[in-house]
Design an enzyme around this catalytic site. Sequence first.
Site, PDB file in Angstrom:
ATOM      1  N   HIS A   1     -72.134  -6.802  10.112  1.00  0.00           N
ATOM      2  CA  HIS A   1     -72.897  -5.845  10.393  1.00  0.00           C
ATOM      3  C   HIS A   1     -73.762  -5.265   8.974  1.00  0.00           C
ATOM      4  CE1 HIS A   1     -73.485  -1.842  13.144  1.00  0.00           C
ATOM      5  NE2 HIS A   1     -74.639  -2.415  12.956  1.00  0.00           N
TER       6      HIS A   1
ATOM      7  N   GLU B   1     -62.416  -8.143  11.196  1.00  0.00           N
ATOM      8  CA  GLU B   1     -63.031  -7.312   9.875  1.00  0.00           C
ATOM      9  C   GLU B   1     -64.207  -8.086   9.501  1.00  0.00           C
ATOM     10  OE1 GLU B   1     -61.590  -4.716   9.128  1.00  0.00           O
ATOM     11  OE2 GLU B   1     -59.663  -4.701  10.240  1.00  0.00           O
TER      12      GLU B   1
END
Length: 743
Positions: free
Chosen positions: A532, A526
């Site tokens: 990102h 996660e």
Amino acid sequence: MIVRPRWRRGYSNSVAAASTKTADVAEGGKQWDDALLRDIFDKSDVWHNFTQPSSAPHRGLFQNHDLTSPEGFRTYTSRTLEQTKKLVAQIESSHTEEDYRCIVRRLDLLSDLLCRVIDMSDFVRSTHPDPQIVAAAHEAYSRVYEYMNVLNTSTGLYQALKKAQGHPVSKSWSREEQAVARILMIDFEEKSGINLPPSARKRFVELSSEIAELGQKFVEDMAPEKQYISFSSARLKGMDPMVVRELTRFGKVTLPTVGMAASHALRTVEDEDVRKEVFHASQRAAKSQIKILEMLLQRRADLAGLLGAESYAHLALKDKMARTPEAVSTFLDALSEANKPTASAELAAMAMAKQKAGWDTELKPWDREFYTTRVLHNNRNRQKAGDELSAYFSLGTVFQGLSRLFTRLYGLRFVPVSPAPGETWNSQVRRLDVISETEGRIAVLYCDLFSRPGKNPNPAHFTIRCSRNIPIGDTDDGMPSNLDPSTGALSQLPTIALICNFASPNPRSSSPSLLSFREVQTLFHEMGHALHSFLGRTALHGVAGTRCQTDWAELPSVLSEHFARSPTVLSLFARHWQTDEPINPETILHKLSQESLFAATETRSQIVLAVADQRLHSTKLALTDSSSVFQSAVMDYSLIPMDREDAGTWHGFFGHLYGYGALYYAYLMDSVIAEEIWREVFKGREIDREAGERYAKEVLRWGGSRSGWESLAGVLGKDELKDGGEKAMRVVGEWGKGKIGSA
């Protein structure tokens, strides 16, 4: 290309009023940050003392000025809709060169305004414990989503963008603007039927609604053809006696055909005939469920035909890295061949275990779970049980490890921040600021990681708000942003929420929340999604962070799991919560070898399902006989010989056929790519700054502003991949030799 903004340590006015603890931490004391980071997760009293008193000024949820009450959601939604309607009118009336120069940024702002409400409300309605807040969030979501659907089928925005694309000024658009314009045009022309005549557009709306209704029904109404099967308890030798006793009524064991009890029987019952009966029953969905699926497939095929696509798979894949069903098949066939030797060797180990147990027959489909369990049991390290391994993975220690890893690779660290009253939805939610050693604060992370009654148990990453450059005069909603004093440029910071369901620290003892090794990998996964968003460097919301091609979106999270399995990375933090003793590297290596024993066999199962997904969404026979199409896929790609009875109608339980229709291959593809990037970039250099910066520069910074193929070619230094196509898909499939996901 947009020049990367120069981020500063200073905060904008909208966040300057945060706790003085925040400023002290942000300006120095990395060692203190590191110790505090562990303690706020591991020690309830430290977190309690660290948080602001309830008498402190209340701020809204996520620091949004409006979100202090259920009524605030309505206020925020109404203001957003008022803003967007004015913006829509401005865009639709575009006619000057300056209008066309700014149109993509205005459309991106429009999308951002709507998504701020939709994404935040979707998170709140699935997570917040207050029913009134949940109801308000649901209302906000519905109002804005309905308005967005109206815009998606309105010709005004589309025509304005089309005119702008045809104007010479469009050549001056940045790469990001070109990417966003291209995405929007695909959505308008190929996903919303904007060019269809009125009657066909009406049919498009009807089909879209029917697909949504059938999809929900397919996922929610799953049922087996036969609910229960019965056996004499004497035939269930090997099964946990306590489980058998719970299932026994009037001298008979009544076993549910799906669920934990059936899975337990397949893993433990010694009688092969019993396992065969359980296996066949568990593979058969109710006929009504298959009928719903075929109706869903038919509506999707109708929608694709309405939009001029050969099949639904062709429609779904057009803007993905794969582009066509043929390319997906090329990838899956190449991966199948690459996977076959290792998967066959794993199955041979199971067959040998069966022979040692006194059976001279070949391995059957109902043997796989049983002999996998046998082999794993025989190879288990009896000196280090799983619960003892957990002692080295307190939640706070794992967060220390993530922060230390990110510092070494990217120059980032996590800094605990005391949330203001009202900023979070539960007192156990920890807030962390993500601090760059060169750019100051770059993101805000909310960690809701402990279990509580009524909480969704599934781990998840939520992007509450994306990063985006904020134009002068844009409304400040109070959420975190950064001001560059040298340019006056303002940027909204990505706001992320991580949800897990770990055990809470025991307030009556000193014991922290201890994670299993699987939970450590889940947290790393996660956090890969969050990374990102942290390191995305785009000026536009529409291509920020995780807003990228579906078959590229899982790459950062899957790659992140490799770091969780690296002894080098684990040595940064894995220490016994009581003695502070570092974990023995041999223990980790043994655990990794155990985890990867049947990884290739599991990959094989995913290949079978990905092939079935493609065929069901591209073959006309699937519309009337989906079972035949599914069974053929299983028989063609399974390495354990199967007939149609063995394959059954399990596709009736395959819920991803709705959510990932024609895209189920994507996770496999990203897993293979992650394995290659790990081998080529990080293996042996797991904490090397140069490797981290290479990955950040070529992959993370772009979000969705360039294709995954270009990023992949860049990070691997293989220009031949940058244009994608079937040849590139074959190359990626061929990378999948061995055990995907091994360290």
